[in-house]
Motif scaffolding. Structure first.
Motif, mmCIF file in Angstrom:
data_model
loop_
_atom_site.group_PDB
_atom_site.id
_atom_site.type_symbol
_atom_site.label_atom_id
_atom_site.label_comp_id
_atom_site.label_asym_id
_atom_site.label_seq_id
_atom_site.Cartn_x
_atom_site.Cartn_y
_atom_site.Cartn_z
ATOM 1 N N TYR A 1 0.845 -1.204 0.000
ATOM 2 C CA TYR A 1 0.000 0.000 0.000
ATOM 3 C C TYR A 1 0.876 1.248 0.000
ATOM 4 O O TYR A 1 0.557 2.240 -0.663
ATOM 5 C CB TYR A 1 -0.948 0.002 1.205
ATOM 6 C CG TYR A 1 -2.161 -0.862 0.978
ATOM 7 C CD1 TYR A 1 -3.354 -0.317 0.517
ATOM 8 C CD2 TYR A 1 -2.097 -2.236 1.187
ATOM 9 C CE1 TYR A 1 -4.462 -1.124 0.280
ATOM 10 C CE2 TYR A 1 -3.199 -3.051 0.955
ATOM 11 C CZ TYR A 1 -4.377 -2.491 0.499
ATOM 12 O OH TYR A 1 -5.469 -3.281 0.252
ATOM 13 N N CYS A 2 1.975 1.206 0.744
ATOM 14 C CA CYS A 2 2.894 2.362 0.766
ATOM 15 C C CYS A 2 3.485 2.596 -0.625
ATOM 16 O O CYS A 2 3.833 3.711 -0.982
ATOM 17 C CB CYS A 2 4.034 2.126 1.754
ATOM 18 S SG CYS A 2 3.504 1.675 3.410
ATOM 19 N N ARG A 3 3.578 1.540 -1.403
ATOM 20 C CA ARG A 3 4.155 1.663 -2.743
ATOM 21 C C ARG A 3 3.153 2.170 -3.765
ATOM 22 O O ARG A 3 3.537 2.648 -4.827
ATOM 23 C CB ARG A 3 4.719 0.315 -3.203
ATOM 24 C CG ARG A 3 5.890 -0.146 -2.372
ATOM 25 C CD ARG A 3 6.590 -1.396 -2.911
ATOM 26 N NE ARG A 3 7.682 -1.709 -2.031
ATOM 27 C CZ ARG A 3 7.579 -2.490 -0.952
ATOM 28 N NH1 ARG A 3 6.426 -3.060 -0.658
ATOM 29 N NH2 ARG A 3 8.609 -2.688 -0.166
ATOM 30 N N SER B 1 10.585 0.633 5.411
ATOM 31 C CA SER B 1 9.941 1.078 6.653
ATOM 32 C C SER B 1 9.366 2.478 6.435
ATOM 33 O O SER B 1 9.700 3.164 5.466
ATOM 34 C CB SER B 1 10.939 1.078 7.811
ATOM 35 O OG SER B 1 11.962 2.019 7.548
ATOM 36 N N CYS B 2 8.512 2.874 7.367
ATOM 37 C CA CYS B 2 7.890 4.201 7.278
ATOM 38 C C CYS B 2 8.728 5.187 8.090
ATOM 39 O O CYS B 2 8.905 4.996 9.297
ATOM 40 C CB CYS B 2 6.466 4.129 7.831
ATOM 41 S SG CYS B 2 5.685 5.746 7.954
ATOM 42 N N SER B 3 9.204 6.234 7.447
ATOM 43 C CA SER B 3 10.090 7.181 8.139
ATOM 44 C C SER B 3 9.337 8.059 9.146
ATOM 45 O O SER B 3 9.954 8.767 9.933
ATOM 46 C CB SER B 3 10.833 8.054 7.127
ATOM 47 O OG SER B 3 9.905 8.820 6.393
ATOM 48 N N GLY C 1 -5.002 7.153 7.696
ATOM 49 C CA GLY C 1 -5.287 6.196 6.622
ATOM 50 C C GLY C 1 -4.246 5.101 6.491
ATOM 51 O O GLY C 1 -4.459 4.128 5.759
ATOM 52 N N CYS C 2 -3.114 5.253 7.174
ATOM 53 C CA CYS C 2 -2.087 4.207 7.216
ATOM 54 C C CYS C 2 -2.145 3.494 8.554
ATOM 55 O O CYS C 2 -2.222 2.271 8.630
ATOM 56 C CB CYS C 2 -0.691 4.813 7.080
ATOM 57 S SG CYS C 2 -0.460 5.911 5.680
ATOM 58 N N ALA C 3 -2.084 4.283 9.626
ATOM 59 C CA ALA C 3 -1.848 3.733 10.960
ATOM 60 C C ALA C 3 -3.015 2.920 11.503
ATOM 61 O O ALA C 3 -2.824 2.098 12.394
ATOM 62 C CB ALA C 3 -1.515 4.867 11.939
ATOM 63 N N ALA D 1 5.570 5.503 -5.151
ATOM 64 C CA ALA D 1 5.644 5.149 -3.719
ATOM 65 C C ALA D 1 5.539 6.396 -2.849
ATOM 66 O O ALA D 1 5.896 7.511 -3.260
ATOM 67 C CB ALA D 1 6.959 4.440 -3.433
ATOM 68 N N CYS D 2 5.065 6.182 -1.636
ATOM 69 C CA CYS D 2 4.928 7.279 -0.670
ATOM 70 C C CYS D 2 6.295 7.914 -0.393
ATOM 71 O O CYS D 2 7.305 7.216 -0.260
ATOM 72 C CB CYS D 2 4.354 6.707 0.621
ATOM 73 S SG CYS D 2 4.283 7.912 1.954
ATOM 74 N N ILE D 3 6.310 9.221 -0.266
ATOM 75 C CA ILE D 3 7.550 9.948 -0.020
ATOM 76 C C ILE D 3 8.176 9.566 1.325
ATOM 77 O O ILE D 3 9.378 9.730 1.540
ATOM 78 C CB ILE D 3 7.279 11.475 -0.099
ATOM 79 C CG1 ILE D 3 8.579 12.230 -0.232
ATOM 80 C CG2 ILE D 3 6.460 11.962 1.082
ATOM 81 C CD1 ILE D 3 8.384 13.710 -0.565
HETATM 82 S S1 SF4 Z 1 3.128 7.467 5.543
HETATM 83 FE FE1 SF4 Z 1 4.280 5.644 6.114
HETATM 84 S S2 SF4 Z 1 2.725 4.041 6.405
HETATM 85 FE FE2 SF4 Z 1 1.777 5.709 5.258
HETATM 86 S S3 SF4 Z 1 2.021 5.138 3.105
HETATM 87 FE FE3 SF4 Z 1 3.739 6.435 3.669
HETATM 88 S S4 SF4 Z 1 5.365 5.011 4.247
HETATM 89 FE FE4 SF4 Z 1 3.441 3.884 4.292
#
Ligand code: SF4
Length: 177
Positions: free
Chosen positions: A30-32, A102-104, A112-114, A93-95
């Protein structure tokens, strides 16, 4: 192959829901392709975490996008609730997705992610999503800071693809595997 189960983090609550934590491949896909949306309360958290209280607009302009928002049924008609989402890299992909997947910004990842993972039952995910979207709708109806930022990003051409387009990339990835 057995899939790892998400953990529940009851130290972070939003709208009474507990955070879930999972870094399996299916969740990070999903992050991608489909970074999660922000709710209004995410803005202050992100701003504090990134230490940009005095320069939030500039930070938001680099790190967030205006999404048309998911299709929803309201008052008998299909419409959209425009949402803020993380910006994307050239590969979609998400910035905030790090090279090690991993999620920075994990501690303050957007609602919407957590609060979602790929293991959730549809009903549970729908309840969470409806509540988050209601908070966004309330901000739009009261011309709050969330909608003001969305309008500024949209006017600046900082727009995300529709969720349907983003999900098509996710589906393609699933088919290839
Ligand atoms: S914010 Fe973090 S958890 Fe959400 S899509 Fe981006 S990398 Fe993934």
């Amino acid at each position: 192959m057995r899939r790892p189960l998400p953990l529940v983090d009851s130290t972070r609550l939003e709208f009474g829901f507990e955070r879930t934590v999972c870094a399996c491949e299916q969740c990070t896909n999903y992050c991608r392709h489909v970074p999660g949306y922000l709710v209004p309360s995410d803005l202050e958290r992100l701003c504090d975490y990134c230490g940009c209280a005095g320069a939030f607009d500039s930070w938001a302009n680099q790190h967030l996008l205006a999404s048309p928002g998911a299709l929803v049924m309201r008052k008998g008609a299909i419409g959209r609730i425009p949402t803020l989402v993380p910006a994307r890299r050239d590969n979609a992909a998400c910035i905030f997705l790090s090279a090690d997947s991993s999620c920075s910004i994990h501690p303050i990842a957007p609602f919407g992610c957590a609060f979602f993972d790929s293991h959730q039952e549809d009903d549970a995910a729908d309840r969470r999503s409806s509540r988050g979207l209601r908070a966004i709708l309330e901000d739009w109806q009261s011309a709050g800071p969330y909608s003001a930022l969305w309008l500024a990003l949209h006017a600046a051409g900082r727009n995300a693809p529709t969720p349907e387009t983003a999900r098509a990339g996710l589906s393609e990835l699933s088919k290839r595997r």
